[in-house]
Design a protein around this motif. Structure first.
Motif, PDB file in Angstrom:
ATOM      1  N   GLY A  29     -28.239  23.867 -87.758  1.00  0.00           N
ATOM      2  CA  GLY A  29     -27.292  23.274 -86.825  1.00  0.00           C
ATOM      3  C   GLY A  29     -27.985  22.699 -85.610  1.00  0.00           C
ATOM      4  N   ASP A  30     -28.964  23.433 -85.071  1.00  0.00           N
ATOM      5  CA  ASP A  30     -29.720  22.948 -83.927  1.00  0.00           C
ATOM      6  C   ASP A  30     -30.522  21.704 -84.303  1.00  0.00           C
ATOM      7  OD1 ASP A  30     -30.955  23.312 -81.187  1.00  0.00           O
ATOM      8  OD2 ASP A  30     -32.747  23.485 -82.451  1.00  0.00           O
ATOM      9  N   PHE A  31     -31.146  21.740 -85.485  1.00  0.00           N
ATOM     10  CA  PHE A  31     -31.918  20.579 -85.946  1.00  0.00           C
ATOM     11  C   PHE A  31     -31.029  19.347 -86.117  1.00  0.00           C
ATOM     12  CE2 PHE A  31     -32.905  18.097 -89.781  1.00  0.00           C
ATOM     13  CZ  PHE A  31     -34.069  17.454 -89.349  1.00  0.00           C
ATOM     14  N   LEU A  32     -29.846  19.530 -86.693  1.00  0.00           N
ATOM     15  CA  LEU A  32     -28.966  18.392 -86.956  1.00  0.00           C
ATOM     16  C   LEU A  32     -28.492  17.734 -85.665  1.00  0.00           C
ATOM     17  CD1 LEU A  32     -26.820  19.613 -89.992  1.00  0.00           C
ATOM     18  CD2 LEU A  32     -28.785  18.072 -89.986  1.00  0.00           C
ATOM     19  N   GLN A  33     -28.279  18.525 -84.637  1.00  0.00           N
ATOM     20  CA  GLN A  33     -27.883  17.940 -83.354  1.00  0.00           C
ATOM     21  C   GLN A  33     -28.971  17.017 -82.818  1.00  0.00           C
ATOM     22  OE1 GLN A  33     -26.794  21.132 -80.679  1.00  0.00           O
ATOM     23  NE2 GLN A  33     -24.644  20.944 -81.199  1.00  0.00           N
ATOM     24  N   ARG A  34     -30.210  17.479 -82.898  1.00  0.00           N
ATOM     25  CA  ARG A  34     -31.323  16.663 -82.417  1.00  0.00           C
ATOM     26  C   ARG A  34     -31.551  15.462 -83.336  1.00  0.00           C
ATOM     27  NH1 ARG A  34     -35.528  19.526 -83.258  1.00  0.00           N
ATOM     28  NH2 ARG A  34     -34.620  21.510 -83.936  1.00  0.00           N
ATOM     29  N   GLU A  35     -31.413  15.676 -84.635  1.00  0.00           N
ATOM     30  CA  GLU A  35     -31.614  14.590 -85.584  1.00  0.00           C
ATOM     31  C   GLU A  35     -30.561  13.510 -85.408  1.00  0.00           C
ATOM     32  OE1 GLU A  35     -32.551  14.391 -90.318  1.00  0.00           O
ATOM     33  OE2 GLU A  35     -30.547  15.091 -89.760  1.00  0.00           O
ATOM     34  N   GLN A  36     -29.317  13.905 -85.174  1.00  0.00           N
ATOM     35  CA  GLN A  36     -28.246  12.924 -85.027  1.00  0.00           C
ATOM     36  C   GLN A  36     -28.503  11.998 -83.848  1.00  0.00           C
ATOM     37  OE1 GLN A  36     -24.255  14.300 -85.506  1.00  0.00           O
ATOM     38  NE2 GLN A  36     -23.376  12.723 -84.217  1.00  0.00           N
ATOM     39  N   ALA A  37     -28.983  12.548 -82.753  1.00  0.00           N
ATOM     40  CA  ALA A  37     -29.298  11.714 -81.596  1.00  0.00           C
ATOM     41  C   ALA A  37     -30.415  10.733 -81.925  1.00  0.00           C
ATOM     42  CB  ALA A  37     -29.684  12.593 -80.403  1.00  0.00           C
ATOM     43  N   ALA A  38     -31.415  11.192 -82.673  1.00  0.00           N
ATOM     44  CA  ALA A  38     -32.532  10.322 -83.045  1.00  0.00           C
ATOM     45  C   ALA A  38     -32.082   9.228 -83.997  1.00  0.00           C
ATOM     46  CB  ALA A  38     -33.646  11.149 -83.672  1.00  0.00           C
ATOM     47  N   VAL A  39     -31.201   9.567 -84.944  1.00  0.00           N
ATOM     48  CA  VAL A  39     -30.706   8.571 -85.893  1.00  0.00           C
ATOM     49  C   VAL A  39     -29.858   7.521 -85.182  1.00  0.00           C
ATOM     50  CG1 VAL A  39     -29.213   8.214 -87.897  1.00  0.00           C
ATOM     51  CG2 VAL A  39     -30.825  10.107 -87.882  1.00  0.00           C
ATOM     52  N   GLN A  40     -29.041   7.960 -84.221  1.00  0.00           N
ATOM     53  CA  GLN A  40     -28.240   7.004 -83.450  1.00  0.00           C
ATOM     54  C   GLN A  40     -29.138   6.043 -82.677  1.00  0.00           C
ATOM     55  OE1 GLN A  40     -24.499   6.603 -82.882  1.00  0.00           O
ATOM     56  NE2 GLN A  40     -25.649   4.728 -82.461  1.00  0.00           N
ATOM     57  N   GLN A  41     -30.197   6.564 -82.078  1.00  0.00           N
ATOM     58  CA  GLN A  41     -31.130   5.719 -81.340  1.00  0.00           C
ATOM     59  C   GLN A  41     -31.816   4.730 -82.287  1.00  0.00           C
ATOM     60  OE1 GLN A  41     -34.193   7.883 -79.274  1.00  0.00           O
ATOM     61  NE2 GLN A  41     -35.060   6.053 -78.322  1.00  0.00           N
ATOM     62  N   TYR A  42     -32.230   5.214 -83.450  1.00  0.00           N
ATOM     63  CA  TYR A  42     -32.865   4.351 -84.447  1.00  0.00           C
ATOM     64  C   TYR A  42     -31.906   3.248 -84.887  1.00  0.00           C
ATOM     65  CZ  TYR A  42     -34.601   2.994 -89.082  1.00  0.00           C
ATOM     66  OH  TYR A  42     -35.012   2.286 -90.180  1.00  0.00           O
ATOM     67  N   GLN A  43     -30.652   3.602 -85.143  1.00  0.00           N
ATOM     68  CA  GLN A  43     -29.659   2.620 -85.571  1.00  0.00           C
ATOM     69  C   GLN A  43     -29.463   1.553 -84.496  1.00  0.00           C
ATOM     70  OE1 GLN A  43     -26.066   4.350 -87.156  1.00  0.00           O
ATOM     71  NE2 GLN A  43     -24.853   2.542 -86.655  1.00  0.00           N
ATOM     72  N   ASP A  44     -29.399   1.963 -83.239  1.00  0.00           N
ATOM     73  CA  ASP A  44     -29.228   1.010 -82.145  1.00  0.00           C
ATOM     74  C   ASP A  44     -30.431   0.080 -82.035  1.00  0.00           C
ATOM     75  OD1 ASP A  44     -26.803   2.202 -81.579  1.00  0.00           O
ATOM     76  OD2 ASP A  44     -27.591   3.435 -79.939  1.00  0.00           O
ATOM     77  N   GLU A  45     -31.627   0.627 -82.227  1.00  0.00           N
ATOM     78  CA  GLU A  45     -32.837  -0.194 -82.154  1.00  0.00           C
ATOM     79  C   GLU A  45     -32.872  -1.211 -83.286  1.00  0.00           C
ATOM     80  OE1 GLU A  45     -36.039   2.562 -82.208  1.00  0.00           O
ATOM     81  OE2 GLU A  45     -35.766   3.186 -80.113  1.00  0.00           O
ATOM     82  N   MET A  46     -32.494  -0.787 -84.487  1.00  0.00           N
ATOM     83  CA  MET A  46     -32.502  -1.695 -85.623  1.00  0.00           C
ATOM     84  C   MET A  46     -31.496  -2.829 -85.442  1.00  0.00           C
ATOM     85  SD  MET A  46     -34.818  -0.920 -87.817  1.00  0.00           S
ATOM     86  CE  MET A  46     -35.804  -0.650 -86.329  1.00  0.00           C
TER      87      MET A  46
END
Length: 382
Positions: A355-372
């Motif tokens: 659960g802790d990992f997914l919270q951090r991963e979700q933020a990173a994926v959102q940032q990646y999506q915005d950059e793309m």
């Protein structure tokens, strides 16, 4: 209502199963799932143990179903949970078996619960999920995984109520904005990107290659013999296992007909030198496999992307999902799009860590999506 689990999809009548597949997903069709089992792709040796779930009302009517697999490894389900298995081991627990509701070898979003259109969705969804969790407990499975969910609000609400964790991913999808032709679509690009696409298309034609489209019902055994080595070659080149046999493709092609789409490249001698195998529903094209005899400049883009977009426009399809990964798709008009999967972890310690990992991963994926999204080829005015 009463539930049953089935060790093979062929234990369920094809017409009854398919009657629940109201989205006409090719991957949830009885034909696709059956061929995968009977042709060896879904087998214990590869970690797949079918446990398909059906739900009947008191009159015996089939009102709900789920494709379901007890898994003894993660190969082929695209759950991306290898590190979780190692973490579970470090806790002194077995990660396998786990229970997966998804489509073998297919990271394409779609329905995961098939529900009779006249049934009350929320109660059926809850009954299916409850039965799945009960089976997981009985089998001492570490987790229940609903992989690559569509936008079904009912299922998502059910999973949230039962403490599933959501995991966000990112793929690159094309969306039809009512284009009249491929040139109409290309006209929305900025000048530099438009020139590059036309140059790539020209390189393919200058190499003496021509592209044609075939549907499953139009492909005979001889043509499958020419196509299949291209599917295998890509897996071999990357050191992976080509799970689907030629018998699988011949069967699903025959049974799915126009729902299986193959883009072929032929040379001047009329030999097939490359192939892209796709599937389609009533509104979406799904790219799945590709391979070529040689490294023809720009052929991958022309065959796997531009031919698919052109096909969608001509056929009136609204979406094109060309498969997982591939940042090179962005400059060709494929938009970063979130994908969602849901996980229920039996061990509270493992659940806390993930659960802790997914919270951090979700933020990173959102940032990646915005950059793309900043690199899309469309004119800024658009």
């Amino acid at each position: 209502m009463h539930c049953e689990f089935h060790p093979a999809i062929d234990h369920i009548a094809a017409n009854l199963w398919d009657a629940l597949n109201v989205t006409r997903s090719p991957f949830l069709s009885h034909a696709f799932l059956s061929a995968a089992e009977r042709c060896g792709a879904v087998a214990p040796a590869l970690g797949w143990h079918p446990a398909h779930l059906t739900l009947h009302d008191d009159s015996g009517l089939l009102i709900g179903a789920q494709p379901l697999y007890l898994r003894t490894m993660s190969f082929g389900d695209f759950s991306h949970d290898w590190a979780w298995a190692r973490a579970c081991q470090q806790l002194g627990k077995d990660y396998y078996p786990k229970l997966v509701c998804g489509v073998p070898y297919t990271p394409a979003s779609g329905a995961r619960q098939l529900i009779h259109p006249a049934a009350e969705r929320a109660s059926i969804s809850r009954a299916l999920t409850d039965a799945t969790l009960q089976l997981a407990a009985h089998e001492q499975a570490s987790s229940v995984q609903y992989l690559y969910l569509d936008d079904d609000a009912t299922l998502r609400a059910t999973l949230a109520a039962q403490d599933f964790l959501l995991r966000r991913g990112c793929q690159f999808h094309w969306h039809n904005a009512g284009y009249a032709s491929f040139d109409d679509f290309l006209a929305t690009f900025n000048a530099d990107r438009r020139k590059k696409v036309k140059r790539e298309q020209r390189r393919v034609s200058d190499a003496g290659l021509r592209i044609e489209v075939r549907h499953g019902g139009d492909i005979d055994a001889a043509l499958w013999q020419a196509i299949y080595p291209h599917y295998v070659a890509t897996f071999v080149r990357f050191g992976n296992h080509p799970a689907f046999s030629i018998d699988f493709f011949m069967e699903v092609g025959r049974k799915l007909g126009r729902q299986l789409v193959v883009f072929l490249a032929r040379d001047a001698a009329n030999d097939v030198v490359a192939a892209a195998i796709c599937y389609r529903s009533d509104d979406t094209l799904y790219g799945r496999h590709w391979g070529a005899d040689a490294d023809y400049h720009s052929l991958h883009f022309a065959l796997c992307f531009y031919s698919g977009i052109d096909y969608c426009i001509r056929e009136g399809l609204q979406h094109f999902e060309p498969g997982a990964q591939g940042e090179h798709k962005v400059s060709r008009g494929f938009e970063p799009t979130p994908t969602w999967s849901a996980f229920h972890l039996a061990d509270p310690r493992l659940r806390g860590m993930i659960g802790d990992f997914l919270q951090r991963e979700q933020a990173a994926v959102q940032q990646y999506q915005d950059e793309m999204a900043e690199h899309l080829p469309y004119r800024k005015a658009e």
